[in-house]
Design a protein around this motif. Structure first.
Motif, PDB file in Angstrom:
ATOM      1  N   PHE A   5       0.793  -1.240  -0.041  1.00 22.04           N
ATOM      2  CA  PHE A   5      -0.188   0.078  -0.063  1.00 22.04           C
ATOM      3  C   PHE A   5       1.046   1.429   0.109  1.00 22.04           C
ATOM      4  CE2 PHE A   5      -1.949   3.683   1.972  1.00 22.04           C
ATOM      5  CZ  PHE A   5      -3.144   3.788   1.450  1.00 22.04           C
ATOM      6  N   TRP A   6       1.787   1.401   0.889  1.00 22.70           N
ATOM      7  CA  TRP A   6       2.707   2.615   0.829  1.00 22.70           C
ATOM      8  C   TRP A   6       3.351   2.715  -0.175  1.00 22.70           C
ATOM      9  CZ3 TRP A   6       0.853   5.852   3.905  1.00 22.70           C
ATOM     10  CH2 TRP A   6       0.108   5.570   5.335  1.00 22.70           C
ATOM     11  N   MET A   7       4.224   1.481  -0.788  1.00 24.29           N
ATOM     12  CA  MET A   7       4.685   1.968  -2.079  1.00 24.29           C
ATOM     13  C   MET A   7       3.853   2.332  -3.119  1.00 24.29           C
ATOM     14  SD  MET A   7       7.492  -1.425  -2.025  1.00 24.29           S
ATOM     15  CE  MET A   7       6.422  -2.431  -3.021  1.00 24.29           C
ATOM     16  N   ALA A   8       2.553   1.765  -3.247  1.00 24.12           N
ATOM     17  CA  ALA A   8       1.614   2.219  -4.392  1.00 24.12           C
ATOM     18  C   ALA A   8       1.471   3.644  -4.285  1.00 24.12           C
ATOM     19  CB  ALA A   8       0.564   1.260  -3.991  1.00 24.12           C
ATOM     20  N   PHE A   9       1.147   4.103  -2.830  1.00 24.99           N
ATOM     21  CA  PHE A   9       0.601   5.355  -2.403  1.00 24.99           C
ATOM     22  C   PHE A   9       2.023   6.286  -2.901  1.00 24.99           C
ATOM     23  CE2 PHE A   9       1.194   8.820   0.716  1.00 24.99           C
ATOM     24  CZ  PHE A   9       0.394   9.765   0.195  1.00 24.99           C
ATOM     25  N   ALA A  10       3.313   6.017  -2.634  1.00 26.09           N
ATOM     26  CA  ALA A  10       4.343   6.811  -2.769  1.00 26.09           C
ATOM     27  C   ALA A  10       4.446   6.911  -4.530  1.00 26.09           C
ATOM     28  CB  ALA A  10       5.494   6.133  -2.233  1.00 26.09           C
ATOM     29  N   ALA A  11       4.190   5.899  -5.183  1.00 27.63           N
ATOM     30  CA  ALA A  11       4.244   5.966  -6.508  1.00 27.63           C
ATOM     31  C   ALA A  11       3.194   6.975  -7.275  1.00 27.63           C
ATOM     32  CB  ALA A  11       4.538   4.681  -7.201  1.00 27.63           C
ATOM     33  N   VAL A  12       2.143   6.408  -6.707  1.00 26.37           N
ATOM     34  CA  VAL A  12       0.818   7.369  -7.170  1.00 26.37           C
ATOM     35  C   VAL A  12       0.970   8.803  -7.055  1.00 26.37           C
ATOM     36  CG1 VAL A  12      -1.509   7.897  -6.826  1.00 26.37           C
ATOM     37  CG2 VAL A  12      -0.837   5.498  -7.271  1.00 26.37           C
ATOM     38  N   TYR A  13       1.477   9.237  -5.774  1.00 27.60           N
ATOM     39  CA  TYR A  13       1.899  10.435  -5.274  1.00 27.60           C
ATOM     40  C   TYR A  13       3.009  11.143  -6.343  1.00 27.60           C
ATOM     41  CZ  TYR A  13       2.584  14.613  -2.562  1.00 27.60           C
ATOM     42  OH  TYR A  13       2.889  16.024  -2.112  1.00 27.60           O
ATOM     43  N   VAL A  14       3.963  10.699  -6.651  1.00 28.22           N
ATOM     44  CA  VAL A  14       5.071  11.130  -7.467  1.00 28.22           C
ATOM     45  C   VAL A  14       4.483  11.137  -9.070  1.00 28.22           C
ATOM     46  CG1 VAL A  14       7.278  10.409  -8.427  1.00 28.22           C
ATOM     47  CG2 VAL A  14       6.941  10.271  -6.148  1.00 28.22           C
ATOM     48  N   VAL A  15       3.835   9.973  -9.623  1.00 30.43           N
ATOM     49  CA  VAL A  15       3.407  10.105 -10.809  1.00 30.43           C
ATOM     50  C   VAL A  15       2.427  11.426 -10.851  1.00 30.43           C
ATOM     51  CG1 VAL A  15       1.726   9.042 -12.397  1.00 30.43           C
ATOM     52  CG2 VAL A  15       3.862   7.585 -11.347  1.00 30.43           C
ATOM     53  N   PHE A  16       1.503  11.572  -9.983  1.00 23.17           N
ATOM     54  CA  PHE A  16       0.541  12.759  -9.985  1.00 23.17           C
ATOM     55  C   PHE A  16       1.110  14.119 -10.243  1.00 23.17           C
ATOM     56  CE2 PHE A  16      -2.021  15.906  -7.701  1.00 23.17           C
ATOM     57  CZ  PHE A  16      -2.882  15.986  -8.480  1.00 23.17           C
ATOM     58  N   HIS A  17       2.366  14.297  -9.253  1.00 25.92           N
ATOM     59  CA  HIS A  17       2.634  15.457  -9.300  1.00 25.92           C
ATOM     60  C   HIS A  17       3.644  15.815 -10.468  1.00 25.92           C
ATOM     61  CE1 HIS A  17       1.410  17.302  -5.870  1.00 25.92           C
ATOM     62  NE2 HIS A  17       1.468  16.185  -5.067  1.00 25.92           N
ATOM     63  N   ALA A  18       4.218  14.543 -11.070  1.00 24.39           N
ATOM     64  CA  ALA A  18       4.892  14.698 -12.443  1.00 24.39           C
ATOM     65  C   ALA A  18       4.105  15.079 -13.725  1.00 24.39           C
ATOM     66  CB  ALA A  18       5.543  13.389 -12.756  1.00 24.39           C
ATOM     67  N   LEU A  19       2.946  14.361 -13.540  1.00 24.79           N
ATOM     68  CA  LEU A  19       2.032  14.585 -14.556  1.00 24.79           C
ATOM     69  C   LEU A  19       1.592  15.955 -14.588  1.00 24.79           C
ATOM     70  CD1 LEU A  19       0.296  11.053 -14.971  1.00 24.79           C
ATOM     71  CD2 LEU A  19       1.950  12.093 -16.587  1.00 24.79           C
ATOM     72  N   GLY A  20       1.438  16.473 -13.392  1.00 32.39           N
ATOM     73  CA  GLY A  20       0.566  17.445 -13.046  1.00 32.39           C
ATOM     74  C   GLY A  20       1.539  18.919 -13.319  1.00 32.39           C
ATOM     75  N   PHE A  21       2.819  18.412 -13.523  1.00 38.17           N
ATOM     76  CA  PHE A  21       3.825  19.518 -13.469  1.00 38.17           C
ATOM     77  C   PHE A  21       3.664  19.683 -15.219  1.00 38.17           C
ATOM     78  CE2 PHE A  21       8.184  20.561 -15.102  1.00 38.17           C
ATOM     79  CZ  PHE A  21       8.346  21.839 -14.696  1.00 38.17           C
ATOM     80  N   GLY A  22       4.096  18.448 -15.668  1.00 36.93           N
ATOM     81  CA  GLY A  22       3.887  18.456 -17.247  1.00 36.93           C
ATOM     82  C   GLY A  22       2.647  19.151 -17.989  1.00 36.93           C
TER      83      GLY A  22
END
Length: 134
Positions: A5-22
């Motif tokens: 769960f925590w690995m998935a949450f961390a990955a989702v958080y990073v992907v969200f912000h990377a896509l948001g920045f793009g």
């Protein structure tokens, strides 16, 4: 909540912000500059940016938590379907309510909606690919 769960949450958080920045920091940057008169001044927004990071941590935690409650271990497509549903759930209201409230062009609201759904589909796929039973 386990390590998956925590690995998935961390990955989702990073992907969200990377896509948001793009999306917001690159693709829509010129559009936002052309509408500068309706936004807070840049320095003021930057000073409040921590609120957005905390906010996204809370709702992405819930995004991941809700998925794990109904998780059926059906692979990435389960995450894609979940992401699509959550994307529509979140994006239709935020994009078009903001269109009503702020004097932004309709094509910007449509971009917010479509890109929001697309981002949540990617987040769902990311979540399902990490949160799988071994």
């Amino acid at each position: 909540m386990n390590n998956r769960f925590w690995m998935a949450f961390a990955a989702v958080y990073v992907v969200f912000h990377a896509l948001g920045f793009g999306l917001h920091g690159v693709y829509l940057a010129d559009t936002y500059k052309s509408l500068a008169s309706i936004w807070r001044p840049e320095a003021e927004m930057q000073a409040k940016m921590w609120i957005m990071f905390v906010n996204s941590a809370v709702y992405l935690f819930l995004f991941c938590y809700i998925f794990t409650r109904g998780h059926e271990n059906k692979g990435v497509m389960e995450g894609v379907r979940y992401g699509a549903l959550m994307g529509v759930f979140v994006s239709v209201m935020s994009a078009f309510d903001n269109y009503v409230i702020y004097p932004v062009p309709q094509d910007l609201a449509t971009t917010w909606f479509v890109s929001g759904v697309a981002i949540y589909i990617v987040l769902g796929a990311t979540l399902a690919s990490i949160y799988k039973k071994t």
